[in-house]
Design an enzyme around this catalytic site. Structure first.
Site, mmCIF file in Angstrom:
data_model
loop_
_atom_site.group_PDB
_atom_site.id
_atom_site.type_symbol
_atom_site.label_atom_id
_atom_site.label_comp_id
_atom_site.label_asym_id
_atom_site.label_seq_id
_atom_site.Cartn_x
_atom_site.Cartn_y
_atom_site.Cartn_z
ATOM 1 N N ASP A 173 33.434 24.909 31.053
ATOM 2 C CA ASP A 173 34.747 24.403 31.438
ATOM 3 C C ASP A 173 34.947 23.082 30.713
ATOM 4 O O ASP A 173 34.223 22.125 30.965
ATOM 5 C CB ASP A 173 34.817 24.197 32.961
ATOM 6 N N GLU A 263 50.137 44.856 34.852
ATOM 7 C CA GLU A 263 50.127 45.194 36.279
ATOM 8 C C GLU A 263 51.544 45.489 36.764
ATOM 9 O O GLU A 263 52.497 44.867 36.258
ATOM 10 C CB GLU A 263 49.524 44.043 37.093
ATOM 11 N N HIS A 281 44.188 43.971 42.375
ATOM 12 C CA HIS A 281 44.532 42.549 42.523
ATOM 13 C C HIS A 281 44.433 42.126 43.994
ATOM 14 O O HIS A 281 45.395 41.646 44.605
ATOM 15 C CB HIS A 281 45.937 42.278 41.983
ATOM 16 N N LEU A 282 43.222 42.273 44.526
ATOM 17 C CA LEU A 282 42.971 41.995 45.945
ATOM 18 C C LEU A 282 42.409 40.603 46.198
ATOM 19 O O LEU A 282 42.045 40.288 47.329
ATOM 20 C CB LEU A 282 41.981 43.033 46.505
#
Length: 529
Positions: A173, A263, A281-282
């Site tokens: 990162d 999506e 996409h939970l």
């Protein structure tokens, strides 16, 4: 008259009650968001609109929103709201950026464990009447190396849970400071090192131009054989064709995907690829998360409609309604200065310093600092907003320094100077707001210049030698790129010089390469506002 709020998606009854308890009239129509025409027909009757993901707030709908003051999104993603159109109409757009963090992190851990032990395939096999005990030979996660790409709010929670599972966690990162990494108990590494060492790789970064296909075919080829990949962040971070090929040839042992490039993903080639777990996409789909974001958005919208307080706005900083008119042009100045420097910065950012001189030093500098930090981080983290920016910076170990001088050192009533401190070097720019209300940049790298911020600009750093301007202008003309404005400045005769040119269209990378081929040019970049 009491404010009126329309709820056009399914929201918790507790959220509806919050509005009512605060004296706000509520119209709860959870199926209305699916009917764009009906929503456009009635939206003009409301002061607030509370939504989830089903409602698409388009320019057409906003054209009819004559009284709308605020849109509240229960959740983090605001892709279903046309933010520029809402901003142009003075509509505040709020979200709830931190309500889903634990839920999404837990889903990533669940997906990793399911992938390690092949649980979905074993479940389907057993239900089919088979008893294939020897077929499903999983792997332990204990003592394995987890590579976390993006160690912000969600990524750091995943790292914490993985450490609890006795995994070795390494993280890539650009915004993660060494001090923050030590505090989290992770090892900060470069992306290439992470790809070579990780047994499992999990993605927790927003989708930006810099992160799109971060797991490309080349990146996947650098991974160790047998790696397992988890993505509960954003579709588009992985080259799906390259992933499928690596799964089929056995280089990647498995993948667990909650998000996809397109999506709703009803027809994706990965669905029929072996060793792939897919969920729709939970990441944010738990009862606790849904309740938290619903209650939070109801409180935020009520505060704004009743008192003018703004929190978690994606298109405006947290300031009171009384302060807004005076602060607004300086907010734009601070954000544009930060954005300018952020777009020029490629190395990890370590700190951001904002200096206020003169009258602006007595204003709400916290909001202005948030705006500057937002601008600097936006090129890397598109989900960041003026409220979340300080938290995002803190979580990544980026130091924010704010200095005020009521008596200015410049020949202006107010002056803002922003410095972005990166690992390679520091970059700085300063400016003010003229009487016309337009922000202007007046200083870059301590070199005086005078330019307005416009949508498409070219920044050039060059040697102050004859011939540059002519060749630069000819090159743009040959590429059919028209100048709008042209500002020059130099350190001293024959020294470093800068050029900030406003043009009428986006600048291609090919044109930038041609500009950099001019002998006097040291660097050329496209900047957009």
């Amino acid at each position: 008259m009491a404010p009126r709020v329309l709820i056009s998606d399914a929201l918790s009854p507790a959220a509806v009650q919050i509005f009512k308890d605060r004296g706000i009239e509520v119209d709860f129509q959870p199926e209305l968001g699916k009917d764009k025409d009906k929503l456009a027909e009635i939206i003009g009757n409301y002061d607030g609109l509370a939504i989830r993901s089903a409602t698409k707030v388009t320019p057409k709908i906003l054209e009819n929103a004559k009284n709308l003051k605020v849109i509240g999104r229960a959740g983090i993603g605001v892709d279903n709201v046309d933010i520029p159109a809402a901003t142009a109409r003075g509509i505040i757009v709020m979200n709830t950026p931190f309500g889903n963090s634990i839920t999404t992190a837990e889903h990533a851990i669940s997906m990793m464990m399911s992938l390690a032990r092949e649980i979905p395939a074993a479940d389907a096999s057993t239900r089919a009447g088979k008893w294939e005990k020897n077929r499903f030979m999983g792997v332990e996660v204990t003592n394995k190396t987890l590579g976390v790409i993006g160690c912000g709010n969600i990524g750091s929670i995943v790292a914490d849970r993985a450490i609890g599972l006795r995994m070795k966690v390494i993280a890539f990162d650009p915004f993660l400071s060494p001090e923050r990494a030590v505090k989290l108990g992770v090892e900060k590494v470069e992306l290439e090192d992470l790809l070579k060492r990780a047994d499992f790789i999990t993605l927790h970064t927003p989708l930006t131009d810099k992160t799109r296909n971060v797991l490309s075919a080349d990146a996947i080829a650098k991974m160790k054989k047998g790696v397992r990949i988890i993505n509960c962040a954003r579709g588009g971070l992985i080259d799906e064709n390259a992933l499928r090929a690596a799964l089929l040839n056995g280089h990647v042992a498995g993948a667990a995907l909650d998000v996809f490039a397109v999506e709703p993903a009803t027809d994706n080639e990965l669905f029929n690829t072996p060793n792939v777990i897919c969920t729709p996409h939970l990441g944010a789909s738990t009862s606790e998360a849904q309740e938290n974001v619903a209650l939070q958005v109801a409180e935020q919208m009520s505060d704004y409609l009743l008192s003018g307080a703004i929190s978690n706005a994606v298109n405006f900083p947290s300031i009171s309604a009384e302060e807004a008119p005076r602060l607004k042009p300086f907010v734009a100045l601070a954000q544009n200065l930060g954005s300018f420097l952020g777009q020029l910065t490629e190395a990890p950012i370590k700190g951001i310093r904002i200096e206020y001189e003169g009258a602006v030093a007595q204003m709400n500098t916290r909001a202005l600092t948030s705006a500057a930090v937002t601008g600097a981080l936006k090129p890397f983290l598109q989900d960041v907003n003026m409220v979340s920016a300080p938290v995002v910076a803190r979580d990544r170990g980026i130091t924010i320094e704010e200095l005020t001088r009521e008596k200015g050192t410049k020949d202006y009533d107010s002056f803002i100077h922003v410095t972005v401190i990166a690992e390679d070097m520091s970059r700085d720019a300063g400016g003010t707001v003229f009487q016309d209300g337009k922000p202007r940049v007046l200083e870059i790298r301590s070199i005086s210049v005078d330019a307005e911020f416009t949508p498409n600009m070219i920044y050039v750093r060059n040697a102050d030698k004859p011939g540059f301007i002519g060749r630069f202008g000819t090159l743009l003309g040959d590429n059919n790129v028209n100048f709008a404005t042209f500002a020059l400045g130099r350190e001293k005769q024959g020294g470093d010089a800068i050029c900030l040119a406003s043009v009428d269209q986006e600048v291609t990378q090919e044109l930038l390469r041609e500009i950099e081929s001019i002998p006097q040019v040291k660097r050329a970049r496209s900047v957009r506002f």
